[in-house]
Design a protein around this motif. Structure first.
Motif, PDB file in Angstrom:
ATOM      1  N   THR A   1       6.918  46.718 -33.838  1.00  0.00           N
ATOM      2  CA  THR A   1       6.390  45.690 -33.588  1.00  0.00           C
ATOM      3  C   THR A   1       6.186  44.703 -34.418  1.00  0.00           C
ATOM      4  O   THR A   1       5.850  45.019 -35.703  1.00  0.00           O
ATOM      5  CB  THR A   1       4.950  46.240 -32.914  1.00  0.00           C
ATOM      6  N   THR A   2       6.411  43.470 -33.962  1.00  0.00           N
ATOM      7  CA  THR A   2       6.178  42.439 -35.126  1.00  0.00           C
ATOM      8  C   THR A   2       4.942  41.568 -34.656  1.00  0.00           C
ATOM      9  O   THR A   2       4.418  41.434 -33.681  1.00  0.00           O
ATOM     10  CB  THR A   2       7.669  41.516 -35.134  1.00  0.00           C
ATOM     11  N   GLY A   3       4.612  40.739 -35.721  1.00  0.00           N
ATOM     12  CA  GLY A   3       3.592  39.868 -35.430  1.00  0.00           C
ATOM     13  C   GLY A   3       3.820  38.406 -36.211  1.00  0.00           C
ATOM     14  O   GLY A   3       4.414  38.468 -37.323  1.00  0.00           O
ATOM     15  N   LEU A   4       3.362  37.373 -35.883  1.00  0.00           N
ATOM     16  CA  LEU A   4       3.394  35.938 -36.581  1.00  0.00           C
ATOM     17  C   LEU A   4       2.159  35.234 -36.625  1.00  0.00           C
ATOM     18  O   LEU A   4       1.554  35.163 -35.551  1.00  0.00           O
ATOM     19  CB  LEU A   4       4.351  35.079 -36.094  1.00  0.00           C
ATOM     20  N   GLU A   5       1.637  34.925 -38.012  1.00  0.00           N
ATOM     21  CA  GLU A   5       0.407  34.205 -37.814  1.00  0.00           C
ATOM     22  C   GLU A   5       0.944  32.770 -38.462  1.00  0.00           C
ATOM     23  O   GLU A   5       1.697  32.869 -39.368  1.00  0.00           O
ATOM     24  CB  GLU A   5      -0.379  34.806 -38.911  1.00  0.00           C
TER      25      GLU A   5
ATOM     26  N   ASN B   1      -2.242  32.700 -33.969  1.00  0.00           N
ATOM     27  CA  ASN B   1      -2.030  34.116 -34.090  1.00  0.00           C
ATOM     28  C   ASN B   1      -1.144  34.401 -32.942  1.00  0.00           C
ATOM     29  O   ASN B   1      -1.616  34.798 -31.727  1.00  0.00           O
ATOM     30  CB  ASN B   1      -3.138  35.003 -34.078  1.00  0.00           C
ATOM     31  N   ALA B   2       0.121  34.599 -32.855  1.00  0.00           N
ATOM     32  CA  ALA B   2       1.058  34.899 -31.865  1.00  0.00           C
ATOM     33  C   ALA B   2       0.843  36.240 -31.507  1.00  0.00           C
ATOM     34  O   ALA B   2       0.585  37.066 -32.284  1.00  0.00           O
ATOM     35  CB  ALA B   2       2.340  34.465 -32.234  1.00  0.00           C
ATOM     36  N   ARG B   3       0.761  36.528 -30.265  1.00  0.00           N
ATOM     37  CA  ARG B   3       0.772  37.923 -29.272  1.00  0.00           C
ATOM     38  C   ARG B   3       1.915  38.739 -30.167  1.00  0.00           C
ATOM     39  O   ARG B   3       3.180  38.392 -30.146  1.00  0.00           O
ATOM     40  CB  ARG B   3       0.707  37.817 -27.979  1.00  0.00           C
TER      41      ARG B   3
ATOM     42  N   ASP C   1      10.724  34.856 -26.360  1.00  0.00           N
ATOM     43  CA  ASP C   1       9.395  35.008 -25.941  1.00  0.00           C
ATOM     44  C   ASP C   1       8.609  34.525 -26.861  1.00  0.00           C
ATOM     45  O   ASP C   1       7.454  33.644 -26.594  1.00  0.00           O
ATOM     46  CB  ASP C   1       9.013  36.659 -25.741  1.00  0.00           C
ATOM     47  N   TYR C   2       8.722  34.928 -27.967  1.00  0.00           N
ATOM     48  CA  TYR C   2       7.921  34.207 -29.128  1.00  0.00           C
ATOM     49  C   TYR C   2       8.128  32.655 -29.252  1.00  0.00           C
ATOM     50  O   TYR C   2       6.989  31.955 -29.266  1.00  0.00           O
ATOM     51  CB  TYR C   2       8.319  34.539 -30.772  1.00  0.00           C
ATOM     52  N   GLU C   3       9.160  32.080 -28.914  1.00  0.00           N
ATOM     53  CA  GLU C   3       9.331  30.475 -29.025  1.00  0.00           C
ATOM     54  C   GLU C   3       8.464  30.005 -27.786  1.00  0.00           C
ATOM     55  O   GLU C   3       7.859  28.971 -27.967  1.00  0.00           O
ATOM     56  CB  GLU C   3      11.022  30.289 -28.950  1.00  0.00           C
ATOM     57  N   ASP C   4       8.601  30.606 -26.567  1.00  0.00           N
ATOM     58  CA  ASP C   4       7.706  30.136 -25.531  1.00  0.00           C
ATOM     59  C   ASP C   4       6.408  29.914 -25.801  1.00  0.00           C
ATOM     60  O   ASP C   4       6.058  29.129 -25.313  1.00  0.00           O
ATOM     61  CB  ASP C   4       8.262  30.968 -24.252  1.00  0.00           C
ATOM     62  N   ASP C   5       6.138  31.264 -26.263  1.00  0.00           N
ATOM     63  CA  ASP C   5       4.527  31.335 -26.436  1.00  0.00           C
ATOM     64  C   ASP C   5       4.017  30.375 -27.471  1.00  0.00           C
ATOM     65  O   ASP C   5       2.909  29.873 -27.182  1.00  0.00           O
ATOM     66  CB  ASP C   5       4.438  32.826 -27.036  1.00  0.00           C
ATOM     67  N   ILE C   6       4.776  30.494 -28.710  1.00  0.00           N
ATOM     68  CA  ILE C   6       4.348  29.396 -29.678  1.00  0.00           C
ATOM     69  C   ILE C   6       4.298  27.922 -29.006  1.00  0.00           C
ATOM     70  O   ILE C   6       3.288  27.060 -29.329  1.00  0.00           O
ATOM     71  CB  ILE C   6       5.061  29.658 -30.944  1.00  0.00           C
ATOM     72  N   LEU C   7       5.440  27.363 -28.538  1.00  0.00           N
ATOM     73  CA  LEU C   7       5.340  26.084 -28.112  1.00  0.00           C
ATOM     74  C   LEU C   7       4.409  25.965 -26.928  1.00  0.00           C
ATOM     75  O   LEU C   7       3.962  24.848 -27.057  1.00  0.00           O
ATOM     76  CB  LEU C   7       6.826  25.867 -27.482  1.00  0.00           C
ATOM     77  N   ASP C   8       4.127  26.838 -26.270  1.00  0.00           N
ATOM     78  CA  ASP C   8       2.963  26.672 -25.227  1.00  0.00           C
ATOM     79  C   ASP C   8       1.701  26.554 -25.901  1.00  0.00           C
ATOM     80  O   ASP C   8       0.649  25.785 -25.579  1.00  0.00           O
ATOM     81  CB  ASP C   8       3.011  27.940 -24.294  1.00  0.00           C
ATOM     82  N   SER C   9       1.445  27.398 -26.927  1.00  0.00           N
ATOM     83  CA  SER C   9       0.299  27.381 -27.584  1.00  0.00           C
ATOM     84  C   SER C   9      -0.055  26.006 -28.353  1.00  0.00           C
ATOM     85  O   SER C   9      -1.295  25.508 -28.339  1.00  0.00           O
ATOM     86  CB  SER C   9       0.220  28.706 -28.589  1.00  0.00           C
ATOM     87  N   LEU C  10       0.923  25.627 -28.861  1.00  0.00           N
ATOM     88  CA  LEU C  10       0.948  24.367 -29.910  1.00  0.00           C
ATOM     89  C   LEU C  10       0.691  23.026 -28.700  1.00  0.00           C
ATOM     90  O   LEU C  10      -0.009  22.288 -29.035  1.00  0.00           O
ATOM     91  CB  LEU C  10       2.307  24.209 -30.392  1.00  0.00           C
TER      92      LEU C  10
END
Length: 491
Positions: free
Chosen positions: A44-48, A88-90, A101-110
């Motif tokens: 599993t990976t994570g990004l902050e 803190n991305a999921r 999925d990361y890209e969609d999630d981060i763009l939506d959060s931003l």
């Protein structure tokens, strides 16, 4: 994110008790590594991602509390300065479409936080260091309203015993002093997390250390501080100096800095936690009521609170992380060398390059750390921070070579192979690593673009201050397009 310390009072005897608890936690962790079932089935990976706030005039906007209150989203937290936030991305797997999925999630959060920021007359900027910051912004009064940051400041200031000095000699030179840790707020980064099996932790940490300089060179995005053009990734030097608890006398005695590259390759994760306990006095001696040995003997999973909190106050560029999720313990490598920005796709390209490189390097039959001296890895790190994408780095079998050649000829193929090991969709792999290839082929990254834009502004007769503000406004408009920085126009 950090532990909430509101209402906590530190007694004088707590430091002694805390040291004993850290040691007890370390003994329990050593026992667990030999006998416990760690979660290691899936990497599993994570990004902050740390963010900056600015107003319509490209000035820092001290409004994070107001924005967070209106946002009410636990994926966003305050960071050190009132002009900082953290996303803190999921956590997720990067196999298949994980990066998409990361890209969609981060763009939506931003987009969500940008909407709230606009209501507070501000906007979000992804950048390693906000170039319009001045000394008057980086003061104690502008720390976020969070008890942890105030407590940390008090302890670091107390340990230092005198003003903090910053002396960065780059293209230009900056010398300044401060009586708090507020300048650290100018360092905004992306932290990449990778969950690894305990028996492979040393290999992944060593690999991360070996390529840290390469990451910094290719991803550099912090060339300005207080109006001066300094290092391509000035954030590295600033972070190392702005929280240094050592006086000149302690430096002369060989006391280790709390922002630390390290001094050797390791054979186990316990090497790092043992160094923490041996070399670094506690800054936040908060005692947990857990008896970790009793929990372990009862068949439970201990939190190891003191060990984790102490680890969080030793700022390694690649840090070990012990955590418990869904009742299972796990270990992660936290890679902390990358700056924020310039765009979401640039940050994901940096992450893909990192994850791919270390997966392949950690699994090789002849590890890179058997032929690369540790001192060369550290020298590479600082040379990369100074020169960025124009740096030349030492590498076994090649000597000292331009980092762009090292990436294109050696490390990019390894990153492709590593992402294949992770099972990343080939189209996503090619898109993201193509960004890294494009930067190396063009010699353009975030720091390169910022410096060019400012110099062109000055060439048109703007003052340095006006050129920095104009550059940042243009940077923010291009950032919104999510087009890789090496393709940004240089007009």
């Amino acid at each position: 994110m950090g532990k909430d310390l509101s209402g906590v009072v530190i007694a004088q005897d707590d430091r002694v008790h805390y040291r004993h608890k850290v040691r007890r936690c370390l003994e329990v962790l050593s026992s667990m590594l030999g006998n416990s079932a760690f979660d290691a089935d899936s990497p599993t990976t994570g990004l902050e991602i740390e963010l900056n706030l600015m107003d319509a005039d490209a000035e820092p906007a001290m409004r994070n509390a107001e924005i967070l209150a209106n946002l009410a989203d636990p994926t966003f937290q305050p960071e050190l300065g009132q002009f900082n936030l953290e996303l803190n991305a999921r956590p997720r797997l990067i196999s298949g479409n994980g990066f998409a999925d990361y890209e969609d999630d981060i763009l939506d959060s931003l987009a969500r936080v940008e909407d709230r920021a606009k209501k507070s007359d501000s906007t979000i900027v992804l950048i390693g260091s906000l170039p319009t910051l001045r000394p008057a912004h980086l003061v104690l009064a502008n720390l976020s309203a969070n008890e942890r940051y105030r407590a940390l400041n008090d302890q670091i200031v107390g340990a230092r015993g005198e003003q903090f000095s910053v002396d960065i000699n780059g293209v230009e030179r900056l010398q300044t002093t401060n009586d708090s840790i507020a300048p650290e707020a100018a360092c905004t980064s992306v932290q990449c997390h990778l969950q690894v099996p305990p028996d492979r932790f040393a290999a992944y940490w060593n690999a991360s250390q070996a390529v840290a300089g390469v990451q910094v060179a290719i991803g550099a995005n912090s060339p300005y501080l207080h109006g001066r053009e300094l290092w391509a990734e000035t954030r590295i030097a600033l972070f190392e100096q702005a929280t240094d608890t050592r006086t000149d006398e302690l430096k002369a005695q060989g006391v280790r800095p709390r922002v630390w590259f390290g001094e050797r390759w390791i054979t186990s994760v316990t090497d790092l936690f043992e160094e923490n306990a041996r070399y670094f006095p506690p800054l936040l001696p908060i005692i947990d009521d857990e008896d970790p040995l009793a929990v372990l003997e009862a068949g439970g999973v201990p939190r190891l609170g003191e060990l984790r909190l102490h680890n969080g106050t030793v700022y390694r560029w690649n840090r070990p992380v012990y955590d418990v999720m869904n009742g299972l313990p796990h270990l992660r490598v936290e890679n902390r060398v990358l700056p924020a920005g310039p765009t979401v796709v640039d940050m994901l390209a940096n992450a893909a390059f990192y994850f791919g490189m270390i997966r392949e390097l950690a699994e090789e039959d002849r590890p890179i750390w058997e032929t690369l001296p540790f001192t060369d890895a550290e020298d590479n790190f600082h040379a990369a921070a100074r020169r960025g994408i124009e740096a030349s780095l030492a590498w076994p079998g090649l000597g000292t070579v331009p980092v762009t050649r090292l990436v294109l000829d050696v490390l990019l193929p390894k990153a492709y192979a590593g992402l294949d090991r992770f099972g990343v969709d080939p189209g996503l792999r090619d898109r993201l690593l193509g960004v890294i290839e494009g930067r190396c082929g063009s010699g353009r990254n975030g720091a390169w673009w910022q410096v060019g834009a400012v110099r062109r502004g000055e060439g048109r007769g703007l003052s340095r201050d006006a050129a920095l503000h104009a550059m940042l406004l243009r940077y923010r408009s291009l950032q919104a397009l999510n087009c890789p920085v090496h393709l940004w126009p240089g007009e």
